[in-house]
Each structure stands twice: as structure tokens, then as C-alpha cells.
Design a protein around this motif. Structure first.
Motif, PDB file in Angstrom:
ATOM      1  N   HIS B 229       0.680  -1.446   0.403  1.00 30.56           N
ATOM      2  CA  HIS B 229       0.232  -0.226   0.149  1.00 30.56           C
ATOM      3  C   HIS B 229       1.015   1.274  -0.252  1.00 30.56           C
ATOM      4  O   HIS B 229       2.084   1.240   0.284  1.00 30.56           O
ATOM      5  N   GLY B 230      -0.039   2.725  -0.032  1.00 27.05           N
ATOM      6  CA  GLY B 230       0.771   3.460  -0.060  1.00 27.05           C
ATOM      7  C   GLY B 230       0.041   4.964   0.450  1.00 27.05           C
ATOM      8  O   GLY B 230      -0.576   5.424   0.289  1.00 27.05           O
ATOM      9  N   VAL B 231       1.406   4.824   1.932  1.00 28.56           N
ATOM     10  CA  VAL B 231       0.633   5.708   2.347  1.00 28.56           C
ATOM     11  C   VAL B 231       2.361   6.632   2.789  1.00 28.56           C
ATOM     12  O   VAL B 231       3.216   6.467   3.452  1.00 28.56           O
ATOM     13  N   CYS B 232       1.392   7.967   1.782  1.00 34.26           N
ATOM     14  CA  CYS B 232       1.948   8.156   1.190  1.00 34.26           C
ATOM     15  C   CYS B 232       2.024  10.126   2.325  1.00 34.26           C
ATOM     16  O   CYS B 232       1.288  10.135   2.111  1.00 34.26           O
ATOM     17  N   HIS B 233       3.754  10.231   2.709  1.00 30.78           N
ATOM     18  CA  HIS B 233       3.028  12.160   3.348  1.00 30.78           C
ATOM     19  C   HIS B 233       3.857  12.807   3.019  1.00 30.78           C
ATOM     20  O   HIS B 233       4.868  13.077   2.158  1.00 30.78           O
ATOM     21  N   THR B 234       2.999  14.221   3.161  1.00 27.11           N
ATOM     22  CA  THR B 234       3.950  15.680   2.356  1.00 27.11           C
ATOM     23  C   THR B 234       4.406  15.883   4.280  1.00 27.11           C
ATOM     24  O   THR B 234       4.029  15.851   4.372  1.00 27.11           O
ATOM     25  N   TYR B 235       5.649  16.742   3.976  1.00 29.52           N
ATOM     26  CA  TYR B 235       6.052  17.100   5.268  1.00 29.52           C
ATOM     27  C   TYR B 235       6.678  18.300   5.140  1.00 29.52           C
ATOM     28  O   TYR B 235       7.187  18.398   3.836  1.00 29.52           O
ATOM     29  N   ILE B 236       5.124  19.372   5.257  1.00 28.27           N
ATOM     30  CA  ILE B 236       5.885  21.491   5.143  1.00 28.27           C
ATOM     31  C   ILE B 236       6.770  22.468   6.088  1.00 28.27           C
ATOM     32  O   ILE B 236       6.265  21.197   7.513  1.00 28.27           O
ATOM     33  N   ASP B 237       7.199  21.875   5.594  1.00 32.85           N
ATOM     34  CA  ASP B 237       9.147  22.810   7.110  1.00 32.85           C
ATOM     35  C   ASP B 237       8.761  23.935   7.580  1.00 32.85           C
ATOM     36  O   ASP B 237       8.452  24.436   6.468  1.00 32.85           O
ATOM     37  N   ALA B 238       8.536  24.279   8.699  1.00 34.70           N
ATOM     38  CA  ALA B 238       8.921  26.101   9.060  1.00 34.70           C
ATOM     39  C   ALA B 238       9.633  26.764   7.903  1.00 34.70           C
ATOM     40  O   ALA B 238       8.424  27.600   7.761  1.00 34.70           O
ATOM     41  N   ASP B 239      10.274  26.611   6.990  1.00 42.79           N
ATOM     42  CA  ASP B 239      11.255  27.205   6.012  1.00 42.79           C
ATOM     43  C   ASP B 239      11.127  27.014   4.490  1.00 42.79           C
ATOM     44  O   ASP B 239      11.333  26.227   4.239  1.00 42.79           O
ATOM     45  N   VAL B 240      10.095  27.456   4.055  1.00 42.57           N
ATOM     46  CA  VAL B 240       9.179  27.203   3.170  1.00 42.57           C
ATOM     47  C   VAL B 240       8.528  28.453   2.154  1.00 42.57           C
ATOM     48  O   VAL B 240       8.072  28.964   3.080  1.00 42.57           O
ATOM     49  N   ASP B 241       8.835  27.986   0.661  1.00 36.78           N
ATOM     50  CA  ASP B 241       7.948  29.111  -0.083  1.00 36.78           C
ATOM     51  C   ASP B 241       6.124  28.910   0.396  1.00 36.78           C
ATOM     52  O   ASP B 241       6.065  27.326  -0.529  1.00 36.78           O
ATOM     53  N   ILE B 242       5.653  29.319   0.254  1.00 37.58           N
ATOM     54  CA  ILE B 242       4.154  29.112   1.143  1.00 37.58           C
ATOM     55  C   ILE B 242       3.068  29.085  -0.430  1.00 37.58           C
ATOM     56  O   ILE B 242       2.772  27.547  -0.138  1.00 37.58           O
ATOM     57  N   GLU B 310      -5.595   4.894  14.692  1.00 35.46           N
ATOM     58  CA  GLU B 310      -5.701   4.279  12.685  1.00 35.46           C
ATOM     59  C   GLU B 310      -5.140   5.288  11.717  1.00 35.46           C
ATOM     60  O   GLU B 310      -5.030   4.205  10.621  1.00 35.46           O
ATOM     61  N   ASP B 311      -5.684   6.901  11.647  1.00 32.55           N
ATOM     62  CA  ASP B 311      -6.391   7.431  10.513  1.00 32.55           C
ATOM     63  C   ASP B 311      -4.493   6.910   9.529  1.00 32.55           C
ATOM     64  O   ASP B 311      -3.735   7.202   8.962  1.00 32.55           O
ATOM     65  N   TRP B 312      -3.427   7.266  10.809  1.00 34.21           N
ATOM     66  CA  TRP B 312      -2.019   7.594  10.772  1.00 34.21           C
ATOM     67  C   TRP B 312      -1.299   5.833   9.696  1.00 34.21           C
ATOM     68  O   TRP B 312      -0.630   6.647   9.183  1.00 34.21           O
ATOM     69  N   SER B 313      -2.362   5.077   9.587  1.00 32.46           N
ATOM     70  CA  SER B 313      -1.483   4.361   8.707  1.00 32.46           C
ATOM     71  C   SER B 313      -2.950   4.390   7.663  1.00 32.46           C
ATOM     72  O   SER B 313      -2.621   2.793   6.949  1.00 32.46           O
ATOM     73  N   THR B 314      -3.763   4.528   7.894  1.00 35.37           N
ATOM     74  CA  THR B 314      -4.442   4.327   6.757  1.00 35.37           C
ATOM     75  C   THR B 314      -4.056   4.597   5.117  1.00 35.37           C
ATOM     76  O   THR B 314      -3.991   5.839   5.091  1.00 35.37           O
ATOM     77  N   GLU B 315      -4.532   3.712   4.306  1.00 32.41           N
ATOM     78  CA  GLU B 315      -4.054   4.445   2.973  1.00 32.41           C
ATOM     79  C   GLU B 315      -5.661   4.789   2.487  1.00 32.41           C
ATOM     80  O   GLU B 315      -6.289   3.310   2.132  1.00 32.41           O
ATOM     81  N   TYR B 316      -6.139   5.689   2.260  1.00 31.30           N
ATOM     82  CA  TYR B 316      -7.587   5.951   1.856  1.00 31.30           C
ATOM     83  C   TYR B 316      -8.033   5.803   0.477  1.00 31.30           C
ATOM     84  O   TYR B 316      -8.711   4.799   0.604  1.00 31.30           O
ATOM     85  N   LEU B 317      -7.445   6.181  -0.147  1.00 33.14           N
ATOM     86  CA  LEU B 317      -7.769   6.390  -2.098  1.00 33.14           C
ATOM     87  C   LEU B 317      -9.017   6.546  -2.233  1.00 33.14           C
ATOM     88  O   LEU B 317     -10.221   6.651  -2.757  1.00 33.14           O
ATOM     89  N   ALA B 318      -9.317   7.840  -1.527  1.00 34.64           N
ATOM     90  CA  ALA B 318     -10.280   8.319  -1.188  1.00 34.64           C
ATOM     91  C   ALA B 318     -10.488  10.026  -1.239  1.00 34.64           C
ATOM     92  O   ALA B 318      -9.042   9.901   0.092  1.00 34.64           O
ATOM     93  N   PRO B 319     -11.151  10.667  -1.252  1.00 38.55           N
ATOM     94  CA  PRO B 319     -11.020  12.088  -1.160  1.00 38.55           C
ATOM     95  C   PRO B 319     -11.544  12.471   0.899  1.00 38.55           C
ATOM     96  O   PRO B 319     -12.023  13.860   0.899  1.00 38.55           O
ATOM     97  N   ILE B 320      -9.494  11.369   1.624  1.00 38.23           N
ATOM     98  CA  ILE B 320      -9.761  11.710   3.037  1.00 38.23           C
ATOM     99  C   ILE B 320      -8.494  12.141   2.883  1.00 38.23           C
ATOM    100  O   ILE B 320      -7.571  11.309   2.350  1.00 38.23           O
ATOM    101  N   LEU B 321      -8.521  13.225   3.934  1.00 38.65           N
ATOM    102  CA  LEU B 321      -6.849  13.426   4.510  1.00 38.65           C
ATOM    103  C   LEU B 321      -6.189  13.846   5.746  1.00 38.65           C
ATOM    104  O   LEU B 321      -7.589  14.746   6.188  1.00 38.65           O
ATOM    105  N   SER B 322      -5.707  13.278   6.634  1.00 41.60           N
ATOM    106  CA  SER B 322      -5.026  13.362   7.400  1.00 41.60           C
ATOM    107  C   SER B 322      -3.939  14.279   7.641  1.00 41.60           C
ATOM    108  O   SER B 322      -3.016  14.326   7.078  1.00 41.60           O
ATOM    109  N   TYR B 339       4.742   5.391  10.665  1.00 44.34           N
ATOM    110  CA  TYR B 339       3.618   5.191  10.170  1.00 44.34           C
ATOM    111  C   TYR B 339       3.214   4.892   8.533  1.00 44.34           C
ATOM    112  O   TYR B 339       2.213   4.524   8.045  1.00 44.34           O
ATOM    113  N   GLY B 340       4.572   5.160   8.204  1.00 39.76           N
ATOM    114  CA  GLY B 340       5.160   4.884   6.619  1.00 39.76           C
ATOM    115  C   GLY B 340       4.227   3.453   6.133  1.00 39.76           C
ATOM    116  O   GLY B 340       4.859   2.593   6.890  1.00 39.76           O
TER     117      GLY B 340
END
Lengths: 421, 421
Positions: B229-242, B310-322, B339-340
Motif C-alpha cells: 500500500h501507499g501511505v504517502c506523506h508530505t512534510y511542510i517544513d517551517a522555512d518554505v515558500d508558501i 488508525e488514521d495515521w496508517s490508513t491508505e484512504y484512496l479517497a478524498p480524505i486526508l489526515s 506509520y509510513g
């Protein structure tokens, strides 16, 4: 009992997984410092180690182990020095971790490449030789992996003493000692559980006899890097330099009998059989090698005994050789495909196209032209060291060095790109 | 029954193994000719294929299959053209087989290198999409492998018709049709046996839902190339182009909901959470994405509901985001490690050292800086085509193209060398 053992192993596995994250980010300098310090400590503690080893050897003797077993178990000042300098050699090898290959810019704007990374946690299961403890730990550390080492119970005191040297090395470089864990449990059940810990163990490397490897392959739920056996062939083609063929075929069989890259079956083209088999047989017979052949072979070699169907797939690991006369290259390729173990096979020939076909078509981890199968070895190949030889087809084939203990992940360097298609 | 099925599958496996030897030595020209001919035949036989597919679709409808299933099963003139041009694109890719890497001369005199070779026999197990038959067969053929294709029973007529086009292509290039065998058996038991045929099958590639992949992984005795499965993350760091972070995080979640490289969890540095989460939430909510967050997130986003463990390890494959707010990079790395699913993870940052640490330390098949996770794909990476994405650590990680269907064996070019040491 088993449940308590499972809990214990689970805890060791979890600690290995945590240490692996630190191993993956450790600097090359720190890893090399730990390796060099461990080498110094092994030399410094030589007397302790010899004492611990003497305990193991006495115990093995008391339990009536045979001479070959005692020999494998016994450490000497010379073998301790070999362990120490082996660790220093690993320190001298280039660090495979972090290398980025093939970074290219894609039409979308992203740059894509592959970064070499450790596998994670490697479990090594081995038998009586205590030097494997230092060799395997050194290779795993340099490649950024954590390892779980499970040596033979008969080498318990030796292995624990070597582990202390390795831990002192890690501490001197401020690396976590959990990167190298020598399992304290000596029961066989521990191995059976270890190879099922998919959450904590990324790959299992069994080093030992066929029985050990078969048992682990059957039980494992994590990938196993292994070679089961080496039924290695040398095929002497019709058009060949006879003195060269005699020299190489002799070396492939007789240089050492008990190694996995020793030739076990000789295939000879029918057009050259009558000129090469008699002198070659004389070389073998002078060294006490028992020859087992097909009908054509037996008619050419006095003293050869008829080979059975079973001989063609047998790894003798002994002064015994099976010999078959074949009508052509295709028959040799068919024989190897049918009976070989995909370890190491060689053709001896003058013929360019035959050499090319043999190289391409023989599906073995090492394929050779005009060389002794005995060369299939990490040191001879220039890997610097090896953790074993793999006859599996996925991931790593042939001698496995530092690179075989790593993998490549994709990295994407972007500038805010989003996907549209 | 099962025993008859075993005998049948054993025979198919043996034929695949024999064909694989011819596939390994097939010329690039012959393989490309077969691919291009198959493409022409698919176009020529479009009407037959649409008729066969209509049978499958009617059967599926009669059995009350849902709309999404029918959509995956249905072929159109456009999707048949895509299959045909896919085969032509594979013909245009460089042939990986036979390439020799790193040939170097050793002190002993031998030259040692690695030759890229096919894996042998590849079993592909997939579900309703008939186009996989052409795509997978094309990749296996070009990489010199034989394949055993076992598609969903619901696509039986379509798959058999596609197989006939592929066989006609092989025949036109004088290659054995056994290189591509579409299994005639449609019962599930066939799959369960197929994945245990260690003698005939070198690797299994399951393509389908989590249920299929878990079942095959549990039963297989041959290596499996897969992503669970693909429990993919994006991490937005403090110093970033908004504006960049808004654009990329939006794309990673909403460009497509049902793909394995879609972001399922967003991690946000606490210092930027209050400036970025409200506008980002507005983007998501406007598209109907349900947001589930930790306490900090819920306090910043009206309408977000509390996330469970449970949300943190769920692959929703749907319009849901944790969504989780984290104190620093280390906390983000810890979350991903815990969790990844080791598929694809991205950092959005201005910070050089943070980007470097994220690239090196995240143990996933694709790791990205400032790009959408949706880019994790064989076409986007320039592999030309992919047979799937692997989250295994051994052999192939990430999108698997032609190279992932091959391995490297050692070759030794000698001049009569023998080993002495």
C-alpha cells in the motif's frame, strides 16, 4: 517458552530497527573509526579471546565433535590477526551509502536519480566459525546496516568476546552498540523465530551447510540471500588449447575440494575427448580423485566407474568428479541448464562464438571463459570482502560485497513541480 | 481436482522455462519485430477484441458488478490504440539484456564484469483490466523473460483475444509462443499453486488490490515484487515558500484520489501551521476533501474532525486526508518511520540541510524534495513503462521498468588463469 523467546527476539529486533536508522545516517568517518578501533581492540584482547575460545573448544571436544569441526572453531593468534586486518580492509573500502546515480532532468522539470541506501536490518545465521562474527558485522556496519548475528552455540564464548570488541569500537565512534547484536540465545528455536520477524528484519543471510540453508529457506518469511549448493561445470570445447585446458580443469577440481566453486562435473566435446581425457584423468588419478563417467568416458579412462543419474546433480565437496562426453555446445548448455545449480560454470575454448553463447546463455551467478571456476569469490572479483555467494536471481547474484547489502531508492529533486497528466 | 490442476500448471511452467532460454538469447531485432507486429494485429483485430470484451462486460453486468469494475474491464477503440502504441513504445526502448558493466582486470589476470540478464520466468497476477495483458507481456518479452499471465476470470475472453495477437506477433518473429502464456484456468486455486512453483517461476508480480497482494505474499514460495500500500506523506517544513507548498500539497492529494502515490497524510511544522493550514484547508474543503487532524490541526481548521491512531496508517484512496502538526523535522521523520509504508514521501522546504537529511533518512522507495508525490511513476521517471511499483527493499525499489525485470550475473573473461591462493 517459545512465547517468552518471541518476546525477547521481538525486543532485539526493535532495537536493531531503531539502530538501523542511525546506522543509515552515520558518517563514513564514524563507521571507519569504529571498524579500526574494533581491530585494535581485537589485537589488544587477543589473550582473552584465546581463553574464551579455549573454553568453546574444550566443550566441543568433550561433546565428541570431529576434527574438522574443532578446526573451524579454533582461533589462533594468526586467525585473530586476520579478523583484525579484515576489519581494517573493510574500513579502507569505499562507502557505498549515499551515492547518487543517473540523476537526470525530466520534461516535467523534476530531477530523478537513484540513491544507494542500506537494506536496514540484516540477520546472519552461521555455524561454528567465530571469525564470521567480525567479518559479517564489519560488512553490515560499513554498508550502514544493523545486524543480528546468530552464531553456532558451540562458539558462544568466542562470539561474545568478539562482540565486546566490536561494541567498544562502536562506542569509541559514538555509534549505538545495537548496530551489532550477537544473539545471546543459543537454541535453534531462536533462529526459527528470527527469520519470521518481517517487521524488524529486512534480509536473512544463512552461512553454513545445506541443511541449515534449506531449513531457513523453508521457514523464512523475510527474503533470504543464499546459495544452496554449487554444482559447478567446466565444459571443454572441441577447439581448445590442450595444455591450458589441462591446467584449468585440474585447478578447478583439485585446488580445493570442499569449496562451493569447485568443479563437480566436467563436460567434454566428443571430438577432443580421446585426446584430452586420458592425460587429464592421469592428473586427477595421481591426486586420488575418483572419476565417474558416462559410457564414452569410461571407455577412454581405465579406472573410471559408471556415473548414475544422481551423480549429475551431486555437489561432492570431495575428491570425486563426474565426467560426460557431449556431442556439441548445445548439449553442454542443455546439461548445465538441467543439472546445474546456477552457481559457477566455465567454458574452455578458442571459439569466439561459442564463448559468447556460453557467456550469454548459461544462467548462473558466475559464467567464465578460459578460467578456473575457483575464481568465483568476492576477493578475487575485487569486492574487497564478501558476505557470501548468492545463487538467487533477484537483487544480488554471485559474490555479495558491500553493494549487495544496499539497495537503491529513487530521489526526486523538485522546484515546486505538480503533476498534470 | 487440485492434483490435476497442479499437473497442468507444472506443464505450463516447464514450457515457460524452456521458452525462457530462447527468450534470453533472442536478438533485440526479433523482440522488437514481435512487439511491433503484435501492435499491428491488435489494431487490425480491433473489432474481434471489442466483441470478445463485450461478452466479458455483459457477463460482469449480469453478475451485478459495480460501475467502477465495469469501467476497468471495458475496452474502447481508444484503449486498444493505447495498448498497441504501448507495445510500440516498448519496442523503442533500449534492450537491457546483454549489457556488460564494470569490466575490470584483476591482479590474477582475469577480467571481471557484470552482464545484465533476464530473470527467467515471470508470473503476473492481475485483476480486471485486460490492457495489463499486453503491457506486462510486452515488458517481459523486451527484457528477455517468459511470462505466465493470469488475469481476472471476468476478463477471460478479452485476455485470450489479446493473447492471440501477441502470439501472432511472436510467430512473425520466429519466437516461441510459449514466451507469453495466458493461463486458461480461471479458478483461484490456480494462482495459489502458481506462486509455489519454485522450479519454473522466478518471480511473481501481483497487480491488484491489497487483498490479492496479501494473499499472494502469504502463499508464495517464490520472490514477490510488490507494493502492499501507499501511505504517502508530505512534510511542510517551517522555512518554505508558501504558494509553492499550497500548490504541491494540493496536487499531491487532489490530482487523483485512487492512486498509490497520492498523499494520505500531511505533516506540518508547528511554526508555519497557523499560516498554511487555513488556506490549504480551504483548497481541500472546496474540493470536498474530508480532513482528519490531531488536536493542533483541529484547532486551526474549522470542520476538521479528530484523527484516530488508525488514521495515521490508513491508505484512504479517497478524498480524505489526515493532518498532523509536528514540532520539528525529527518528529516528521519519526512519524514517517513509524506509520509510513515506504512508498513515496516528500518534504517541502527552503532548508538545504533539512532537504538533505530527508532525502537520506526517509526509507521509502521514492523520496522527494519540493515535488508532488504523484510523480512516483515509471513514465514520469523516464523508465518508458512500468510493470508496477515496488516497496520491497531487495532487488527493485520504486517504479519497476525493464531493468527491474533483469538481474546481473558476473562474467569472467580469462586466458587460462588458475587460482593459487
Amino acid at each position: 517458552m517459545t512465547s517468552a523467546l518471541s518476546t525477547q527476539l521481538d525486543a532485539l529486533g526493535q532495537r536493531a530497527r531503531q539502530a538501523a536508522r542511525l546506522g543509515a545516517r552515520a558518517s563514513t568517518a564514524a563507521k571507519n573509526q569504529a571498524l579500526r578501533a574494533a581491530a585494535r581492540i581485537l589485537r589488544r584482547d587477543q589473550e582473552n579471546l584465546l581463553t574464551a575460545n579455549a573454553q568453546d573448544v574444550a566443550h566441543a571436544r568433550a561433546h565428541g565433535q570431529e576434527a574438522a569441526f574443532i578446526e573451524r572453531l579454533t582461533l589462533t593468534p594468526k586467525s585473530i590477526e586476520a579478523m583484525a586486518s579484515g576489519l581494517e580492509q573493510i574500513a579502507d573500502l569505499p562507502d557505498p551509502v549515499g551515492a547518487i546515480n543517473g540523476l537526470t532532468r525530466r520534461p516535467s522539470g523534476i530531477e530523478v536519480g537513484q540513491m544507494r541506501v542500506p537494506l536496514g536490518v540484516i540477520a546472519i545465521i552461521y555455524e561454528s566459525r567465530p571469525n564470521v562474527t567480525a567479518d559479517a558485522a564489519g560488512l553490515c556496519l560499513k554498508s550502514g546496516n544493523a545486524c543480528l548475528l546468530r552464531g553456532g552455540s558451540e562458539a558462544h564464548h568466542s562470539n561474545q568476546t568478539i562482540a565486546r570488541a566490536l561494541h567498544e569500537g562502536l562506542e569509541s565512534a559514538q555509534l549505538p552498540t545495537d548496530l551489532i547484536q550477537v544473539l545471546p540465545m543459543t537454541d535453534r528455536a531462536a533462529v526459527d523465530i528470527l527469520v519470521t520477524l518481517t517487521q524488524w528484519v529486512d534480509v536473512v543471510v544463512p552461512r553454513g551447510g545445506k541443511g541449515l540453508i534449506q531449513r531457513i529457506s523453508a521457514l523464512a518469511r523475510v527474503p533470504v540471500l543464499k546459495h544452496l549448493h554449487g554444482v559447478c561445470h567446466t565444459y571443454i570445447d572441441a577447439d581448445v588449447d590442450i595444455p591450458m585446458a589441462l591446467r584449468v580443469a585440474d585447478n578447478a577440481k583439485t585446488q580445493r575440494y570442499g569449496t562451493c566453486n569447485t568443479m563437480e562435473t566436467l563436460l567434454v566435446h566428443q571430438d577432443i575427448a580421446s585426446s584430452i581425457l586420458p592425460p587429464l584423468a592421469a592428473l586427477y588419478q595421481a591426486k586420488g580423485v575418483e572419476l565417474r563417467g558416462d559410457e564414452a568416458t569410461c571407455s577412454l579412462i581405465p579406472g573410471a566407474i559408471p556415473a548414475t543419474e544422481e551423480d549429475w546433480s551431486t555437489e561432492y565437496l570431495a575428491p570425486i568428479l563426474s565426467i560426460r562426453v557431449v556431442p556439441d555446445l548445445d548439449a553442454a548448455l542443455d546439461h548445465i541448464a538441467r543439472y546445474g545449480s546456477q552457481h559457477t560454470d566455465a567454458i574452455l575454448t578458442h571459439h569466439w562464438e561459442h564463448a559468447q553463447r556460453f557467456l550469454r546463455e548459461v544462467d548462473s551467478s558466475s559464467v567464465m571463459v578460459n578460467a578456473s571456476t575457483r575464481f568465483a569469490d568476492g576477493f578475487e572479483y575485487g569486492l574487497g570482502a564478501e558476505i557470501g555467494i548468492s545463487t538467487d536471481k533477484l537483487h544480488a547474484r554471485g559474490p555479495v560485497g558491500l553493494e549487495g547489502l544496499t539497495s537503491q531508492k529513487y530521489i526526486v529533486l523538485g522546484h515546486g513541480e505538480t503533476r498534470t497528466g
